[in-house]
Motif scaffolding. Structure first.
Motif, PDB file in Angstrom:
ATOM      1  N   VAL A 129       0.816  -1.200   0.000  1.00 58.16           N
ATOM      2  CA  VAL A 129       0.000   0.000   0.000  1.00 58.16           C
ATOM      3  C   VAL A 129       0.860   1.265   0.000  1.00 58.16           C
ATOM      4  O   VAL A 129       0.604   2.215  -0.737  1.00 58.16           O
ATOM      5  CB  VAL A 129      -0.939  -0.021   1.226  1.00 58.16           C
ATOM      6  CG1 VAL A 129      -1.764   1.249   1.277  1.00 58.16           C
ATOM      7  CG2 VAL A 129      -1.824  -1.248   1.181  1.00 58.16           C
ATOM      8  N   LEU A 130       1.915   1.250   0.817  1.00 57.51           N
ATOM      9  CA  LEU A 130       2.762   2.439   0.922  1.00 57.51           C
ATOM     10  C   LEU A 130       3.459   2.743  -0.392  1.00 57.51           C
ATOM     11  O   LEU A 130       3.460   3.888  -0.862  1.00 57.51           O
ATOM     12  CB  LEU A 130       3.785   2.234   2.049  1.00 57.51           C
ATOM     13  CG  LEU A 130       4.722   3.396   2.323  1.00 57.51           C
ATOM     14  CD1 LEU A 130       3.951   4.647   2.698  1.00 57.51           C
ATOM     15  CD2 LEU A 130       5.714   3.039   3.423  1.00 57.51           C
ATOM     16  N   ASN A 131       4.040   1.713  -1.001  1.00 55.20           N
ATOM     17  CA  ASN A 131       4.697   1.910  -2.288  1.00 55.20           C
ATOM     18  C   ASN A 131       3.707   2.360  -3.357  1.00 55.20           C
ATOM     19  O   ASN A 131       4.010   3.230  -4.173  1.00 55.20           O
ATOM     20  CB  ASN A 131       5.399   0.622  -2.726  1.00 55.20           C
ATOM     21  CG  ASN A 131       6.855   0.617  -2.298  1.00 55.20           C
ATOM     22  OD1 ASN A 131       7.575   1.600  -2.507  1.00 55.20           O
ATOM     23  ND2 ASN A 131       7.285  -0.468  -1.680  1.00 55.20           N
ATOM     24  N   GLY A 132       2.527   1.771  -3.345  1.00 52.47           N
ATOM     25  CA  GLY A 132       1.495   2.180  -4.293  1.00 52.47           C
ATOM     26  C   GLY A 132       1.147   3.653  -4.110  1.00 52.47           C
ATOM     27  O   GLY A 132       1.011   4.399  -5.083  1.00 52.47           O
ATOM     28  N   TYR A 136       1.710   6.642  -6.690  1.00 52.99           N
ATOM     29  CA  TYR A 136       0.496   7.355  -7.097  1.00 52.99           C
ATOM     30  C   TYR A 136       0.733   8.861  -7.035  1.00 52.99           C
ATOM     31  O   TYR A 136       0.302   9.626  -7.887  1.00 52.99           O
ATOM     32  CB  TYR A 136      -0.639   6.945  -6.163  1.00 52.99           C
ATOM     33  CG  TYR A 136      -1.950   7.634  -6.401  1.00 52.99           C
ATOM     34  CD1 TYR A 136      -2.747   7.311  -7.501  1.00 52.99           C
ATOM     35  CD2 TYR A 136      -2.406   8.611  -5.515  1.00 52.99           C
ATOM     36  CE1 TYR A 136      -3.957   7.930  -7.710  1.00 52.99           C
ATOM     37  CE2 TYR A 136      -3.621   9.235  -5.713  1.00 52.99           C
ATOM     38  CZ  TYR A 136      -4.395   8.897  -6.813  1.00 52.99           C
ATOM     39  OH  TYR A 136      -5.597   9.507  -7.007  1.00 52.99           O
ATOM     40  N   LEU A 137       1.473   9.297  -5.993  1.00 56.25           N
ATOM     41  CA  LEU A 137       1.776  10.721  -5.836  1.00 56.25           C
ATOM     42  C   LEU A 137       3.021  11.136  -6.629  1.00 56.25           C
ATOM     43  O   LEU A 137       3.467  12.269  -6.541  1.00 56.25           O
ATOM     44  CB  LEU A 137       1.999  11.052  -4.363  1.00 56.25           C
ATOM     45  CG  LEU A 137       0.788  10.910  -3.434  1.00 56.25           C
ATOM     46  CD1 LEU A 137       1.178  11.270  -2.019  1.00 56.25           C
ATOM     47  CD2 LEU A 137      -0.365  11.797  -3.908  1.00 56.25           C
ATOM     48  N   HIS A 138       3.602  10.188  -7.360  1.00 54.41           N
ATOM     49  CA  HIS A 138       4.819  10.416  -8.142  1.00 54.41           C
ATOM     50  C   HIS A 138       5.988  10.863  -7.286  1.00 54.41           C
ATOM     51  O   HIS A 138       6.857  11.615  -7.740  1.00 54.41           O
ATOM     52  CB  HIS A 138       4.570  11.415  -9.269  1.00 54.41           C
ATOM     53  CG  HIS A 138       3.553  10.924 -10.241  1.00 54.41           C
ATOM     54  ND1 HIS A 138       3.816   9.922 -11.152  1.00 54.41           N
ATOM     55  CD2 HIS A 138       2.255  11.262 -10.418  1.00 54.41           C
ATOM     56  CE1 HIS A 138       2.710   9.670 -11.851  1.00 54.41           C
ATOM     57  NE2 HIS A 138       1.746  10.474 -11.410  1.00 54.41           N
ATOM     58  N   ILE A 139       6.012  10.424  -6.044  1.00 53.62           N
ATOM     59  CA  ILE A 139       7.175  10.713  -5.197  1.00 53.62           C
ATOM     60  C   ILE A 139       8.289   9.735  -5.538  1.00 53.62           C
ATOM     61  O   ILE A 139       9.453  10.093  -5.619  1.00 53.62           O
ATOM     62  CB  ILE A 139       6.804  10.624  -3.698  1.00 53.62           C
ATOM     63  CG1 ILE A 139       5.804  11.742  -3.369  1.00 53.62           C
ATOM     64  CG2 ILE A 139       8.035  10.752  -2.803  1.00 53.62           C
ATOM     65  CD1 ILE A 139       5.211  11.662  -1.991  1.00 53.62           C
ATOM     66  N   THR A 140       7.914   8.480  -5.755  1.00 57.35           N
ATOM     67  CA  THR A 140       8.886   7.493  -6.231  1.00 57.35           C
ATOM     68  C   THR A 140       8.339   6.913  -7.526  1.00 57.35           C
ATOM     69  O   THR A 140       7.149   7.019  -7.809  1.00 57.35           O
ATOM     70  CB  THR A 140       9.069   6.331  -5.223  1.00 57.35           C
ATOM     71  OG1 THR A 140       7.776   5.742  -5.005  1.00 57.35           O
ATOM     72  CG2 THR A 140       9.646   6.811  -3.910  1.00 57.35           C
ATOM     73  N   HIS A 141       9.233   6.317  -8.313  1.00 57.87           N
ATOM     74  CA  HIS A 141       8.771   5.775  -9.593  1.00 57.87           C
ATOM     75  C   HIS A 141       8.868   4.272  -9.682  1.00 57.87           C
ATOM     76  O   HIS A 141       8.277   3.659 -10.551  1.00 57.87           O
ATOM     77  CB  HIS A 141       9.532   6.445 -10.744  1.00 57.87           C
ATOM     78  CG  HIS A 141       9.265   7.927 -10.765  1.00 57.87           C
ATOM     79  ND1 HIS A 141       8.078   8.464 -11.214  1.00 57.87           N
ATOM     80  CD2 HIS A 141       9.991   8.963 -10.298  1.00 57.87           C
ATOM     81  CE1 HIS A 141       8.097   9.773 -11.042  1.00 57.87           C
ATOM     82  NE2 HIS A 141       9.248  10.110 -10.482  1.00 57.87           N
TER      83      HIS A 141
END
Lengths: 281, 283
Positions: A129-132, A136-141
């Motif tokens: 969930v956290l990675n998703g 989703y917020l484009h903080i990580t790709h």
């Protein structure tokens, strides 16, 4: 007022049961720790200190033990940092909502350990969930791998599980702080901060000690969270015991480690009990 | 006086407390939400709301076998731990015998001792006497470990009991047996029910002791545990949600019963730690 027969009737059955199912098993554990395993996985009953010597010689055990103590220390500290203010808020500021708020803490206290551990696994996983959320917020790709299977994940999960345990005795000790002492301190001109530091905090020390012991002891003996969210770098001492009792098949060595843990736990309990008695008014 | 104290606002502390609650409930909420998620246990945002996982769950025979096993184990564990916890609490409250302090510590130890040690020592005992691991060994393990909970709960009930009624009964010629059934037992009824509920819930969730004592048939937590290793689907979220619902309702009933007879804030977890709490006031 109670007859001899009555006293025997209530004393003997539990005494017998506890002897058979707790005292004798601990004694067996003690014995095993001095035995060895011969080839073909036969346990040889020749008494020696080989297992204990191995604990100190093999650096793996010491490393993992130290890591377990570090993790237990971190969990204890975090649980206190979360649990104390919560208990303080409930005891001194919650007013009418106190009862409801208290129930909200004991629900996670007694609710399933496995369920809560599993929940963190689904949150921290590489497609969790956290990675998703971060993607989703484009903080990580791409998925961040180190959330799960790390000492961090173990600490987070166990802090979540043991914070309510820590809260409970602290809350009880805060509830026992005589309110007229607090009021006297205010009336004599102490600031809220100094009232807290000089009156409330010292009086709640027994609760802090009890809560800290709880978190520390239970974390130290935990082997499920490391398996669930810890990965190889999050292995703790109890996991070694589990593997010695399973695939590695060296019960005597496993017993020696367990016995060390048992001694550590019992002496810790003894020490906090002594301290608590000293601080209790 | 407390009015003056409690009305003083502490916005910072309130916010902090709210954040702690958020931390405590965040994983639980996530778990429940994703049990309705059509696209797996992770990912964001959850999408494709569905009851499929629950449907799958209800058709899952081996899971329900495990549920049944867990209920049987829990029911017998309640009987064992109450059957021994009640006399143990009476003994701690009323009898003096050599080794009483040691007995008290021994009974309570499983509450604070990591489950692994209780589990392992019992494993050694059972293997030593040649007993095959099965649900029987699991039940004996749960029963033994949970005597601690039964004892603290019932002891707390005894401490609140009015001793005069028992004295009157004995003075008026009733024997101990009759006094127990007519006076002591009815007075303890609420404590006993509360203890039973808590023990049932704890047994249902127990995993550390069970891990070592399990044979071929799984309890529910062990069944879930073995599935976690094979890869996870929201079906596990669904069963977890049901487990949570069940434990939350029993815990709330336990709490209500408990506050009816005694003041809150004295739960078994705490009794094990605070040395004063199990040293009888009347001896």
């Amino acid at each position: 007022m109670y007859s001899r027969a009555y006293k025997s009737a209530v004393t003997i059955p539990p005494l017998l049961w506890v002897t058979v199912f707790l005292l004798i098993p601990y004694a067996i554990l003690f014995c095993y720790s001095f035995w060895t395993v011969a080839p073909l996985q036969v346990i040889v009953h020749n008494w020696n200190l080989h297992n204990y010597a191995q604990l100190f010689r093999n650096s793996l055990y010491l490393t993992v033990l130290l890591r377990s103590i570090r993790i237990a220390g971190a969990v204890t500290l975090l649980a206190l940092l979360l649990g104390y203010p919560l208990a303080y808020y409930l005891s001194f500021h919650a007013a009418k909502r106190k009862d409801l708020l208290y129930q909200l803490v004991i629900i996670p206290l007694w609710a399933s350990y496995l369920v809560r551990g599993y929940a963190w696994k689904t949150i921290l996983g590489s497609d969790g969930v956290l990675n998703g959320f971060l993607q989703y917020l484009h903080i990580t790709h791409r998925p961040v791998e180190f959330f799960l299977y790390s000492p961090f994940a173990v600490i987070l999960t166990l802090t979540h599980i043991y914070t309510p345990f820590t809260f409970l005795p602290i809350y009880a000790s805060l509830e026992h702080v005589p309110r007229n002492l607090v009021e006297a301190s205010h009336d004599l001109g102490a600031s809220p901060f100094s009232t807290f530091v000089r009156v409330i905090l010292p009086l709640s020390l027994p609760g802090i000690l009890a809560g800290a012991t709880f978190a520390f002891v239970l974390t130290l003996g935990d082997f499920l969270a490391p398996l669930l969210v810890g990965g190889p770098s999050g292995i703790m001492i109890s996991n070694i015991v589990v593997s010695l009792f399973g695939a590695a098949y060296n019960w005597p060595l496993g017993a020696a480690i367990s016995l060390c843990m048992l001694l550590l736990v019992v002496s810790l309990l003894f020490a906090t009990e002594r301290l608590e008695k000293r601080f209790t008014i | 006086m407390s009015g003056a104290l409690q009305s003083s606002r502490a916005p910072l502390l309130t916010t902090y407390a709210l954040l702690v609650y958020a931390f405590l409930y965040f994983p639980i909420v996530v778990l429940v939400v994703y049990s309705f998620n059509g696209s797996g246990v992770g990912g964001f945002p959850p999408s494709g709301w569905t009851f499929d996982w629950y449907r799958q769950l209800f058709a899952d025979a081996s899971l329900w076998d495990a549920v049944l096993n867990s209920f049987i184990v829990a029911a017998v564990a309640v009987a064992i731990s109450l059957g021994l916890g009640l006399p143990a609490a009476l003994a701690l409250d009323r009898a003096q015998f050599p080794g009483k302090a040691l007995f008290r510590r021994l009974v309570l130890l499983p509450l604070i001792l990591p489950g692994i040690i209780t589990g392992l020592s019992l494993l050694m005992l059972f293997v030593g006497v040649g007993m095959k691991l099965s649900l029987v060994t699991v039940t004996l393990g749960h029963g033994t470990a949970l005597i601690s909970v039964a004892t603290t709960e019932i002891f707390a009930g005894l401490q609140k009991m009015d001793r005069a009624q028992e004295e009157a009964s004995l003075d008026l010629g009733a024997n101990h047996w009759k006094t127990f059934w007519r006076i002591t037992f009815p007075n303890l009824k609420v404590s006993l029910i509360a203890a039973a509920l808590l023990i049932f819930t704890l047994s249902l969730d127990e995993i550390a002791v069970t891990f070592f004592l399990i044979g071929r048939d799984n309890t529910l937590p062990l069944e879930i545990w073995s599935r976690l290793r094979r890869g996870i689907t929201p079906e596990i979220n669904a069963i977890s949600t049901l487990i949570l619902l069940f434990s939350i309702s029993t815990i709330l009933i336990w709490y209500r019963l408990r506050t009816r007879t005694q003041h809150a804030g004295e739960s078994p977890a705490e009794a094990a730690m605070l040395p004063s709490s199990l040293e009888g006031e009347h001896s």
